[in-house]
Design an enzyme around this catalytic site. Structure first.
Site, PDB file in Angstrom:
ATOM      1  N   ASN A  97       0.821  -1.207   0.000  1.00 49.97           N
ATOM      2  CA  ASN A  97       0.000   0.000   0.000  1.00 49.97           C
ATOM      3  C   ASN A  97       0.857   1.260   0.000  1.00 49.97           C
ATOM      4  O   ASN A  97       1.883   1.334   0.667  1.00 49.97           O
ATOM      5  CB  ASN A  97      -0.950   0.015   1.197  1.00 49.97           C
ATOM      6  CG  ASN A  97      -2.017  -1.065   1.068  1.00 49.97           C
ATOM      7  OD1 ASN A  97      -2.168  -1.646  -0.004  1.00 49.97           O
ATOM      8  ND2 ASN A  97      -2.731  -1.328   2.134  1.00 49.97           N
ATOM      9  N   VAL A  98       0.361   2.238  -0.727  1.00 50.81           N
ATOM     10  CA  VAL A  98       1.061   3.516  -0.821  1.00 50.81           C
ATOM     11  C   VAL A  98       0.385   4.557   0.067  1.00 50.81           C
ATOM     12  O   VAL A  98       0.692   5.739  -0.008  1.00 50.81           O
ATOM     13  CB  VAL A  98       1.146   3.986  -2.295  1.00 50.81           C
ATOM     14  CG1 VAL A  98       2.031   3.043  -3.095  1.00 50.81           C
ATOM     15  CG2 VAL A  98      -0.232   4.080  -2.942  1.00 50.81           C
ATOM     16  N   HIS A 116       6.006  -0.512  -2.412  1.00 47.90           N
ATOM     17  CA  HIS A 116       5.637   0.250  -3.609  1.00 47.90           C
ATOM     18  C   HIS A 116       5.665   1.757  -3.391  1.00 47.90           C
ATOM     19  O   HIS A 116       5.036   2.501  -4.119  1.00 47.90           O
ATOM     20  CB  HIS A 116       4.260  -0.204  -4.118  1.00 47.90           C
ATOM     21  CG  HIS A 116       4.269  -1.604  -4.664  1.00 47.90           C
ATOM     22  ND1 HIS A 116       3.142  -2.374  -4.821  1.00 47.90           N
ATOM     23  CD2 HIS A 116       5.306  -2.385  -5.092  1.00 47.90           C
ATOM     24  CE1 HIS A 116       3.479  -3.562  -5.324  1.00 47.90           C
ATOM     25  NE2 HIS A 116       4.771  -3.596  -5.493  1.00 47.90           N
ATOM     26  N   CYS A 124      11.773  13.512  -7.561  1.00 46.96           N
ATOM     27  CA  CYS A 124      12.176  13.892  -8.906  1.00 46.96           C
ATOM     28  C   CYS A 124      12.097  12.656  -9.806  1.00 46.96           C
ATOM     29  O   CYS A 124      12.595  11.591  -9.461  1.00 46.96           O
ATOM     30  CB  CYS A 124      13.605  14.426  -8.849  1.00 46.96           C
ATOM     31  SG  CYS A 124      14.359  14.646 -10.463  1.00 46.96           S
ATOM     32  N   CYS A 145      11.290  19.729 -10.650  1.00 45.85           N
ATOM     33  CA  CYS A 145      12.267  19.541  -9.582  1.00 45.85           C
ATOM     34  C   CYS A 145      13.116  20.809  -9.442  1.00 45.85           C
ATOM     35  O   CYS A 145      13.681  21.289 -10.427  1.00 45.85           O
ATOM     36  CB  CYS A 145      13.155  18.342  -9.932  1.00 45.85           C
ATOM     37  SG  CYS A 145      14.553  18.137  -8.815  1.00 45.85           S
ATOM     38  N   GLY A 185      -5.375  -9.111   2.458  1.00 43.37           N
ATOM     39  CA  GLY A 185      -6.002  -8.218   1.483  1.00 43.37           C
ATOM     40  C   GLY A 185      -5.180  -7.924   0.251  1.00 43.37           C
ATOM     41  O   GLY A 185      -5.070  -6.778  -0.167  1.00 43.37           O
ATOM     42  N   ALA A 229     -10.680  -7.945   6.436  1.00 41.69           N
ATOM     43  CA  ALA A 229      -9.492  -7.672   7.257  1.00 41.69           C
ATOM     44  C   ALA A 229      -9.866  -7.011   8.586  1.00 41.69           C
ATOM     45  O   ALA A 229      -9.358  -7.393   9.640  1.00 41.69           O
ATOM     46  CB  ALA A 229      -8.520  -6.785   6.479  1.00 41.69           C
TER      47      ALA A 229
HETATM   48  P1  NAD Z   1      -5.712  -5.718  -5.375  1.00 34.43           P
HETATM   49  O1  NAD Z   1      -6.755  -4.653  -5.580  1.00 34.43           O
HETATM   50  O2  NAD Z   1      -5.181  -6.417  -6.539  1.00 34.43           O
HETATM   51  O3  NAD Z   1      -6.285  -6.850  -4.387  1.00 34.43           O
HETATM   52  C1  NAD Z   1      -6.966  -6.530  -3.214  1.00 34.43           C
HETATM   53  C2  NAD Z   1      -7.501  -7.814  -2.614  1.00 34.43           C
HETATM   54  O4  NAD Z   1      -8.106  -7.487  -1.387  1.00 34.43           O
HETATM   55  C3  NAD Z   1      -8.567  -8.512  -3.463  1.00 34.43           C
HETATM   56  O5  NAD Z   1      -8.269  -9.894  -3.558  1.00 34.43           O
HETATM   57  C4  NAD Z   1      -9.859  -8.293  -2.673  1.00 34.43           C
HETATM   58  O6  NAD Z   1     -10.733  -9.397  -2.732  1.00 34.43           O
HETATM   59  C5  NAD Z   1      -9.333  -8.164  -1.269  1.00 34.43           C
HETATM   60  N1  NAD Z   1     -10.172  -7.340  -0.389  1.00 34.43           N
HETATM   61  C6  NAD Z   1     -10.938  -6.271  -0.705  1.00 34.43           C
HETATM   62  N2  NAD Z   1     -11.489  -5.760   0.398  1.00 34.43           N
HETATM   63  C7  NAD Z   1     -11.055  -6.528   1.448  1.00 34.43           C
HETATM   64  C8  NAD Z   1     -11.261  -6.493   2.848  1.00 34.43           C
HETATM   65  N3  NAD Z   1     -12.026  -5.557   3.416  1.00 34.43           N
HETATM   66  N4  NAD Z   1     -10.647  -7.427   3.607  1.00 34.43           N
HETATM   67  C9  NAD Z   1      -9.865  -8.380   3.051  1.00 34.43           C
HETATM   68  N5  NAD Z   1      -9.639  -8.463   1.729  1.00 34.43           N
HETATM   69  C10 NAD Z   1     -10.223  -7.542   0.940  1.00 34.43           C
HETATM   70  O7  NAD Z   1      -4.575  -5.010  -4.502  1.00 34.43           O
HETATM   71  P2  NAD Z   1      -3.062  -5.425  -4.268  1.00 34.43           P
HETATM   72  O8  NAD Z   1      -2.956  -6.905  -4.160  1.00 34.43           O
HETATM   73  O9  NAD Z   1      -2.601  -4.562  -3.180  1.00 34.43           O
HETATM   74  O10 NAD Z   1      -2.303  -5.034  -5.594  1.00 34.43           O
HETATM   75  C11 NAD Z   1      -2.577  -3.894  -6.362  1.00 34.43           C
HETATM   76  C12 NAD Z   1      -1.546  -2.756  -6.339  1.00 34.43           C
HETATM   77  O11 NAD Z   1      -2.284  -1.564  -6.172  1.00 34.43           O
HETATM   78  C13 NAD Z   1      -0.547  -2.741  -5.227  1.00 34.43           C
HETATM   79  O12 NAD Z   1       0.697  -2.791  -5.795  1.00 34.43           O
HETATM   80  C14 NAD Z   1      -0.715  -1.418  -4.484  1.00 34.43           C
HETATM   81  O13 NAD Z   1       0.519  -0.715  -4.441  1.00 34.43           O
HETATM   82  C15 NAD Z   1      -1.670  -0.629  -5.300  1.00 34.43           C
HETATM   83  N6  NAD Z   1      -2.761   0.019  -4.537  1.00 34.43           N
HETATM   84  C16 NAD Z   1      -2.562   0.521  -3.283  1.00 34.43           C
HETATM   85  C17 NAD Z   1      -3.615   1.101  -2.561  1.00 34.43           C
HETATM   86  C18 NAD Z   1      -3.371   1.656  -1.174  1.00 34.43           C
HETATM   87  O14 NAD Z   1      -2.254   2.073  -0.900  1.00 34.43           O
HETATM   88  N7  NAD Z   1      -4.358   1.639  -0.279  1.00 34.43           N
HETATM   89  C19 NAD Z   1      -4.882   1.179  -3.129  1.00 34.43           C
HETATM   90  C20 NAD Z   1      -5.057   0.677  -4.439  1.00 34.43           C
HETATM   91  C21 NAD Z   1      -3.987   0.106  -5.120  1.00 34.43           C
HETATM   92 ZN    ZN Z   2      15.755  16.432  -9.856  1.00 42.79          ZN
END
Ligand code: NAD
Ligand code: ZN
Length: 240
Positions: A97-98, A116, A124, A145, A185, A229
């Site tokens: 997560n970001v 990530h 930059c 930048c 998740g 979760a």
């Molecule tokens: P993904 O969207 O591919 O998968 C999310 C998973 O979580 C799914 O399988 C879904 O069924 C499950 N899910 C949804 N709600 C849930 C809950 N309440 N409890 C448990 N499980 C739940 O996301 P990913 O696997 O993180 O990969 C996607 C990419 O997107 C990552 O690299 C990430 O960096 C980026 N991303 C990050 C964020 C954030 O920072 N919050 C948000 C969106 C995308």
């Molecule tokens: Zn720079």
């Protein structure tokens, strides 16, 4: 299943967690697919918004999309799962997560590995070394930048880019030497991050998977709990 997971965890000395967008979904942070299918952004593909090619083609839209995600993030709160994890400083929290919800729940920064990157920082694009914290509620518009005049961008890893080496090394070492990994998740479809589950399993760790649905991680799980979760994590990971 929950009891089995609790037993495994109480017998484990070194525990790492590996989380994805599902961890933050109950806080109201859209997962990647949701983000791409909502209102204003329905015309855009997240893959194009999160790639160097997309940034080169349309930097204005990419920055606007991240700034929209930042304002969404500014308006949400950590959920029960973030809080339960944050309290466990004896575990290392590796996240894709970001967002900064683990930190806002109280996790020490050093206890969270952002594989990530983070939306709370701009860097930059030419990677001259200049970075700047951004205010999530009022993110800066597209700009250059101040050191080298290359475009500034969010310090997140886009498709096709490599992971920050220190974060990756730390995550791989912890995964390869843990007794248990809790996968939370994530669709476990984005590599190399998802490969950490295999690294842990190969090293003999027990794998506990908590997800709303079955995923690519299911086949690696010793215990799989299908659920949210925010409900399941606090039952497994109680404060110490
Ligand atoms: P993904 O969207 O591919 O998968 C999310 C998973 O979580 C799914 O399988 C879904 O069924 C499950 N899910 C949804 N709600 C849930 C809950 N309440 N409890 C448990 N499980 C739940 O996301 P990913 O696997 O993180 O990969 C996607 C990419 O997107 C990552 O690299 C990430 O960096 C980026 N991303 C990050 C964020 C954030 O920072 N919050 C948000 C969106 C995308
Ligand atoms: Zn720079």
């Amino acid at each position: 299943m929950i009891e089995r997971a609790v037993e495994i965890l109480s017998a484990s000395r070194r525990v790492v967690t590996f989380s994805g967008a599902g961890l933050s979904a109950e806080s109201g942070v859209p997962t990647f697919r949701d983000a791409g299918s909502r209102g204003l952004w329905s015309r855009y593909e997240p893959m194009k918004l999160a790639s160097p090619e997309g940034f080169a083609a349309d930097p204005e839209t990419v920055i606007a999309w991240y700034n929209w995600r930042r304002t969404v993030l500014a308006g949400v709160e950590p959920n029960a799962a973030h809080r339960a994890l944050a309290a466990r400083t004896d575990m290392l929290h590796i996240t894709q997560n970001v967002d900064d919800l683990l930190e806002r729940a109280g996790a020490p920064a050093d206890n969270v590995v952002h594989l990530h990157g983070s939306m709370t920082i701009d860097r930059c694009h030419r990677a001259c070394g200049f970075v700047e914290r951004v205010e999530l509620a009022s993110p800066p518009p597209r700009r250059l930048c101040p050191m080298c005049a290359a475009p500034m961008r969010p310090a997140v890893v886009w498709f096709g880019e490599s992971l920050p080496p220190e974060a990756w090394t730390r995550a791989a070492e912890a995964s390869g030497s843990c007794d248990a990994m809790i996968v939370i998740g994530t669709s476990a479809a984005v590599y190399p991050a998802a490969g950490l589950i295999g690294v842990a399993r190969q090293a003999g760790a027990s794998i506990i998977v908590i997800n709303a649905e079955r995923t690519d991680a299911s086949r690696l799980a010793d215990v799989e709990i299908i659920g949210l979760a925010g409900e399941i994590v606090p039952r497994l990971v109680s404060p110490r």
